[in-house]
Write a protein that holds these residues in place. Structure first.
Motif, short mmCIF file in Angstrom:
data_model
loop_
_atom_site.label_atom_id
_atom_site.label_comp_id
_atom_site.label_asym_id
_atom_site.label_seq_id
_atom_site.Cartn_x
_atom_site.Cartn_y
_atom_site.Cartn_z
N ILE A 3 0.80 -0.99 0.20
CA ILE A 3 -0.39 -0.41 0.10
C ILE A 3 0.97 1.18 -0.01
CG2 ILE A 3 -0.02 0.02 2.46
CD1 ILE A 3 -3.54 0.34 0.27
N THR A 4 2.11 1.43 0.75
CA THR A 4 3.00 2.39 0.54
C THR A 4 3.49 2.54 -0.88
OG1 THR A 4 4.67 1.02 1.36
CG2 THR A 4 3.55 2.18 3.22
N GLU A 18 -4.32 -1.73 8.98
CA GLU A 18 -2.95 -0.74 8.88
C GLU A 18 -2.88 -0.42 7.53
OE1 GLU A 18 -2.96 -3.66 10.82
OE2 GLU A 18 -2.92 -2.27 12.51
N ARG A 19 -3.21 -1.29 6.57
CA ARG A 19 -3.58 -0.48 5.12
C ARG A 19 -5.01 0.27 5.14
NH1 ARG A 19 -3.64 -4.72 0.86
NH2 ARG A 19 -4.44 -6.26 1.73
N LYS A 75 -6.00 2.25 6.61
CA LYS A 75 -5.36 3.20 7.68
C LYS A 75 -4.49 4.27 7.01
CE LYS A 75 -5.64 2.81 12.49
NZ LYS A 75 -6.03 2.35 13.50
N TYR A 76 -3.52 3.25 5.84
CA TYR A 76 -2.43 4.17 5.66
C TYR A 76 -2.95 4.66 4.24
CZ TYR A 76 1.34 5.61 2.30
OH TYR A 76 2.64 5.77 1.70
N LEU A 77 -4.16 4.00 3.86
CA LEU A 77 -5.10 4.71 2.55
C LEU A 77 -5.64 6.01 2.78
CD1 LEU A 77 -5.97 3.55 -0.42
CD2 LEU A 77 -7.79 2.67 0.72
N HIS A 86 -5.57 8.04 5.63
CA HIS A 86 -5.08 9.12 6.12
C HIS A 86 -3.60 9.73 4.82
CE1 HIS A 86 -5.70 7.62 10.19
NE2 HIS A 86 -5.83 8.72 10.29
N ASP A 87 -2.85 8.61 3.67
CA ASP A 87 -2.35 9.45 3.44
C ASP A 87 -2.00 9.16 1.64
OD1 ASP A 87 1.03 9.98 3.75
OD2 ASP A 87 0.88 8.09 1.91
N ARG A 88 -2.82 8.16 1.27
CA ARG A 88 -2.78 8.39 -0.14
C ARG A 88 -4.35 8.52 -0.95
NH1 ARG A 88 -0.84 2.86 -2.97
NH2 ARG A 88 -1.18 4.17 -4.89
N GLN A 124 -11.41 7.99 9.28
CA GLN A 124 -9.96 8.35 10.01
C GLN A 124 -10.92 8.40 11.04
OE1 GLN A 124 -8.68 12.69 9.02
NE2 GLN A 124 -7.58 11.22 6.93
#
Lengths: 260, 301, 608
Positions: free
Chosen positions: B49-50, C395-396, C398-400, C402-404, C499
């Protein structure tokens, strides 16, 4: 009644189908040594399969997966297929992506008739293949093959983009097996257009008018509802030799696909 | 100023272009981070995902790593541990199937008595909607969802009506596709088996105790000295019940016995049926090994 | 709950019944229901009552009009009632928020109902649908034609005594599948081998399709003095790349200017509701996936909420949060998809669309990991969801979020919002005032782009939306550009909700019935053996969610059987099309394509 049984309309592309199923293209003896034709075939088929332009044509859910296939992750451009043409005149392949309803069927047949030869049809997903989950409905055609000949069926609901690409690769294989000397579209005599179905009280195929008339106007009409012919009630299992032939073809195919 | 919006937009596309272009020029593009390289040059892509952007998966050569729960078309399990189909032809999958695309013919013995085994099992793949209800509701873990999506064919009939033979896969294949769920199920099955044993034991003990008590009761009744706790009618009814129970038990026992004797006979003379079964198992195993090997390779496990 | 108890209809209107003090004799009875009260209205007083509700009581949104054929009803509540049909209206207020007013009008077979189009123009398409599928005539409807089937179609398919050519049994499961299932479809038994049926005495040779009167042929003709031209009718579709599927627009043109536009649909009519009435309750769940096939999760959610109203289930906390997460991820998918394709319609082929649906693949990966499918998730169940999240999923996600996703939305903003061409094509095009939009029953981003802060998540909160801190963005312009931009803003709000939801996601059960884990087999999830054939209590329920395209409602009627007696979907795409004609008039033909794109329809939901 039995004598007027509906003829099977699926045999329009029977010739091509047979070619594949028997897996042996009959090359006439006098052509065996014709290097020219076989080389030409290779070029001809390679060029056709490498730029097979699909018709920009989405029906239902599967169209979304078709778009996903054309988008960044799967990228149909790798197969020379990114040029989706909105006009049937300019396209080689019709991807029937989604449920074919009775209201839409005449339009699809018309579009198919407008496509120039050589043309191919890929039935994407359960609905286009055999009616899918909506088969039981009153306004859904159970499979586009009731009206137009289909070259490749891709099952799945909806097929993932990979499954669609696999179907397209199967189509490429089919194209590769064709020979310029045997393909039907260079033969004499016009290729008959498929009669466009008509929306009556229910959709009807002009080719089946005779049998419909017998049921609605003939003796059968006296009985309540359309008569159910007994002969068709019996399940018709697949012929053993047909089964074997398919298995053999599949096995052969798998063997080719998977390097030991 | 007119045109700044356009230029900004073009800047975004240019950045996209340069990013991917510079990355592609590298020997090992960063887009292949986290992918698994197979021996034959093929890859299994699992985009972290990163990872910036979206990777193009060049399908026939590169494949996406499918998640365990991926569902496409159902498959039937051949339990390699006991050498039998797990399916008992109970028909629940056919009942819950929303488009009703499952047909099951229950097998029967020579006398026409139905037995818990499917004789035929059809799924019309051209109708199946991949909802996985059949797998969810199967009480015997006999039907599961296959990951195989390469199913395109040239002819609908009869290839797209899968029969029992085409649907059946051995347990190992399933275990390779659905490792977590398989482990959970195995643990649960083991527990269930244990519990059943314990229950049987208890039942036996209870039956013994009951019999003892009954004997005592009968003795007491026979004595006639102690005052009877139950009236005669009640006792009769209880007796009749017990008899019925015993009969039922006997029947069950007889069945079990039959199975046992069948097993006992097998080593003496392997009859045609057993041979066919074994042959079929071998065939299935071989098929599955092929498939599983391929899958494993793709899964990178 | 929902213990339906009939109060016998009094011969003289009871003044104690609601609204009878103002519109005398309008309400003739009530159907007490725990959730929403149903009022039985005298047909001749219907319009008066509707006008009163609209003007005095602020019920300005006629959300849903549908019909129930009670001729085969097996429940107790209909004892002693001879009328065959009930036409059911749901009215909401965009000003007050809150629950509906539900009106029933009882109609005997062959009788007519006054058309509500005079009071609520938004009744137009829905009344046509009822006419098409039930054969009820609405008196005073300006354009009462078939809409989903075609002119000349035999019968009215949603009547209970109408059987399709493919007819195995009244309800599923069909008995011929097990234990002696011989593989054969019903159509193979018919002499013509197709899933068709023809009435006796019908002669295909002499068949002439009835010509339907389409209102565009009567559109006003404007002359321009000496340069007088003739207006022409141009047909777009059903196969046209701009129609997002199989949809048809009949336009009357004066040069390039649209004088009148009439939408024609039904090219993807898949009998969702007829099939839904044969299905058991659970079987409908995967079918809802295929309504709005971009947003299967929201569709699942709406249907689960409707049935849960009848079942009276408390959904566990964790399941509530998971549901919200899935629904909001879906909204982002839909809005980015929609933005990409609005741009496609504007002529910016491919690039914006490709950029817009890039992150969609990452979200679909997450969906696939929990549910097993990218599009047709079939993830919600009555009482919760079907499977727990996988390890690492949170987690994935959240990354998505918050970030992507914020980054992707910013990029889209930068790419498009300032673009002069988008502004030139979008500003001031397709304008319709907020009042008109609400009168036309339009919901969703369309009315929020007209300055109406109406969002069901706030107006009548469902699930746990009242716990999250988010805004309802509104824009005042009500043009194509605003409709594009509002979707971007809404996607940002969804990111905000996501979020918070991912931060607060508690551990615990995922289903009210989840005493069972996966390994024990899901047969136990609905309460043991036969869990897939439970019987909800008798009654009716209407549940609605704020789907990405607008108000998605499910109206279900149960007669305490294992299958739905009536199953109706109030689909936002379909009803929002009411506005297409009025919105396009006066603009150019090239704009009509974008106006349609900005309504954001999905044909699976339009035609069902």
């Amino acid at each position: 009644m039995e004598s007027t049984m509906v003829t099977d309309f699926k045999d329009i592309k029977q010739e091509q189908m047979q070619e594949f199923l028997h897996d042996s293209i009959q090359v006439p003896d006098d052509l065996q040594s014709n290097v020219m034709v076989t080389t030409l075939d290779k070029v001809y088929n390679w060029s056709r399969k490498s730029s097979m332009w699909p018709l920009l044509f989405g029906l239902a859910c599967c169209a979304i997966e078709m778009i996903a296939t054309a988008a960044s992750r799967y990228d149909l451009a790798r197969f020379g297929m990114e040029v989706m043409r909105p006009s049937p005149r300019q396209s080689d392949l019709m991807i029937v992506s989604g449920t074919v309803t009775k209201k839409m069927a005449p339009a699809i047949v018309r579009i198919y008739n407008q496509m120039a030869e050589p043309r191919y049809v890929l039935a994407m997903g359960a609905c286009a293949t055999g009616g899918g989950p909506f088969k039981e409905g009153y306004s859904v055609v159970s499979g586009i093959d009731k009206y137009i000949p289909v070259d490749v069926y891709v099952p799945g609901c909806p097929p993932t983009p990979e499954a669609l690409i696999y179907g397209l690769l199967k189509l490429h294989e089919k194209v590769e097996r064709q020979s310029i000397t045997t393909v039907p579209w260079y033969r004499k005599g016009a290729n008959e257009a498929i009669p466009v179905p008509v929306l009556g009280p229910d959709i009807f195929d002009p080719r089946k008018v005779q049998i419909i008339k017998e049921q609605t106007l003939g003796a059968a009409a006296a009985a309540k509802g359309p008569a159910v012919s007994k002969a068709r009630l019996q399940p018709q299992p697949m012929a053993e030799d047909a089964k074997a032939r398919i298995r053999a073809a599949q096995a052969k195919y798998r063997a080719q696909k998977q390097p030991a | 100023m007119f045109g700044t919006g356009l230029l900004k937009g073009l800047g975004v596309t240019l950045k996209h272009f340069t990013d991917t272009f510079t990355d592609d020029r590298r020997k090992e593009p960063s887009r292949y981070e986290g992918s698994i390289k197979l021996d034959d040059g093929r890859r299994i892509i699992d985009q972290p995902i990163t990872q910036e952007g979206l990777l193009t998966i060049q399908y026939p050569e590169e494949r996406r790593l499918l998640p365990e729960r991926f569902r496409y078309i159902p498959m039937l399990l051949w339990d390699t541990e006991i050498g039998e189909d797990r399916c008992t032809a109970c028909g629940i999958c056919a009942k819950v199937c929303p488009p009703q695309c499952i047909w099951i013919v229950r097998d029967s013995d020579e006398n026409g008595k139905p037995i818990t085994r499917p004789a035929e099992f059809y799924i019309d793949v051209a109708v199946c909607m991949s909802c996985s209800f059949c797998a969810e509701f199967c009480p015997f873990d006999a039907i599961k969802m296959n990951h195989d999506y390469e199913l395109a064919v040239y002819d609908r009939y009869p290839q797209l009506v899968y029969d029992k033979e085409e649907l059946t896969v051995p347990l190992e294949y399933y275990a390779a596709l659905w490792p977590t769920q398989f482990a959970e199920e195995q643990a649960h099955r083991a527990k269930e088996k244990e519990e059943e044993l314990r229950r049987n034991e208890e039942k036996k003990r209870a039956a013994a105790a009951k019999a003892q008590a009954k004997a005592a009761g009968v003795a007491e009744a026979g004595d006639g000295a102690a005052k009877p706790k139950r009236s005669k009618e009640e006792l009769d009814a209880l007796k009749a019940q017990a008899a019925a129970k015993a009969a039922a038990k006997k029947e069950g026992g007889a069945d079990a016995g039959a199975v046992e004797t069948g097993n006992a006979e097998a080593p003496v003379a392997e009859d045609a049926e057993a041979a066919a079964k074994r042959a079929r198992l071998e065939e299935l195993k071989r098929k599955a090994a092929e498939k599983a090997a391929q899958r494993k390779k793709e899964g990178g496990a | 709950m929902s213990e339906a108890t009939m109060v016998a209809a009094p011969p003289v209107a009871d003044p104690s019944l609601p609204y009878n003090d103002t519109v005398a004799g309008a309400v003739v009875g009530t159907w007490a229901d725990d959730t929403d009260q149903a009022l039985f209205v005298a047909p001749d007083k219907l319009l008066a009552l509707l006008t009163h509700l609209r003007d005095a009581e602020q019920y300005d949104l006629l959300s849903s009009v549908t019909c129930v054929d009670y001729s085969a009803y097996k429940g107790k509540a209909r004892a002693g009632i001879s009328e065959r049909f009930d036409v059911v209206y749901h009215l909401y207020s965009t000003k007050k928020g809150g629950g509906p007013v539900r009106l029933h009008v009882r109609v005997p077979d062959g009788d007519t109902v006054p058309s509500a189009t005079g009071v609520y123009p938004g009744a137009n398409l829905q009344e046509r649908e009822v006419y098409d599928l039930f054969g009820i005539t609405f008196e005073g409807h300006p354009n009462l034609r078939r809409v989903l089937t075609w002119e000349g179609f035999n019968g009215h398919p949603l009547r209970k005594d109408w059987q399709e050519a493919y007819f195995d049994e009244e309800t599923k499961p069909f008995k011929n599948r097990h234990p002696a299932g011989s593989y054969q479809w019903h159509e193979d038994k018919l002499p013509w081998g197709d899933n068709n049926t023809y009435p006796a005495g019908w002669d295909p040779d002499s068949w002439e399709a009835p010509v339907s009167y389409v209102p565009v042929s009567q559109a006003p003709h404007r002359g321009f003095g000496e340069l007088d031209t003739q207006s022409i009718v141009i047909n777009l579709g059903p196969h046209h790349p701009s129609t997002h599927g199989v949809f048809r627009m009949l336009t009357r043109m004066e040069g390039e200017t649209i004088l009148a536009l009439e939408p024609e649909m039904g090219y993807l009519h898949r009998n969702h509701e007829k099939i839904g009435e044969r299905n058991t309750w659970l079987m409908n769940m995967p079918f809802t996936d295929r309504l709005d096939y971009i947003n299967s999760m929201s569709n699942n959610l709406g249907y689960a909420l409707a049935v849960e109203k009848l079942l009276d289930i408390e959904v566990p906390e964790r399941a509530q949060y998971i549901r919200v997460i899935m629904a909001e991820l879906t909204r982002i998918i839909n809005h980015t998809w929609s933005i990409g394709f609005i741009l496609n319609d504007l002529g910016a082929l491919q690039t914006p669309a490709l950029y817009a649906i890039e992150e969609r693949e990452m979200i679909l990966d997450l969906f696939e990991e929990v549910s097993g499918a990218r599009l047709m998730c079939n993830y919600m169940r009555f009482g919760g969801v079907v499977r727990d999240l996988t390890p690492g999923w949170e987690e994935r996600a959240k990354y998505l979020v918050h970030d992507r996703l914020p980054r992707a939305l910013d990029q889209l903003d930068e790419l498009l919002s300032g673009n002069e061409i988008v502004k030139a094509r979008g500003r001031g095009v397709g304008y319709l005032s907020a009042q008109d939009l609400i009168a036309l029953s339009v919901t969703g981003p369309m009315i929020r782009a007209a300055g109406v802060p109406y969002d069901i998540r706030k107006a009548e909160p469902y699930c746990i939306y009242d716990r999250f801190d988010f805004d309802i963005p509104t824009l005042a312009e009500s043009d194509i550009y605003a409709r594009y931009y509002i979707r971007l803003l809404e996607a940002r709000e969804s990111v905000k909700i996501l979020q918070q939801a991912l931060r607060d996601l508690p551990p615990g059960q995922i289903n009210a019935y989840a005493s069972a884990t996966l390994s024990q087999g899901f047969g136990t999830i609905m309460g043991g053996k036969g869990g897939y054939t439970f019987r909800p209590v008798e009654g009716e329920a209407y549940a609605r969610v704020e789907a990405p395209k607008g108000e998605l409602g499910y109206y279900i009627v149960s007669d305490n059987k294992t299958n739905a007696y009536r199953y109706h979907v109030r689909s936002p795409s379909y009803i929002n099309l009411n506005a297409l004609g009025p919105m396009s008039v006066g603009y150019k033909i090239a704009d009509a394509v974008v106006i349609l794109g900005a309504i954001d329809i999905v044909l699976g939901e339009v035609d069902r």
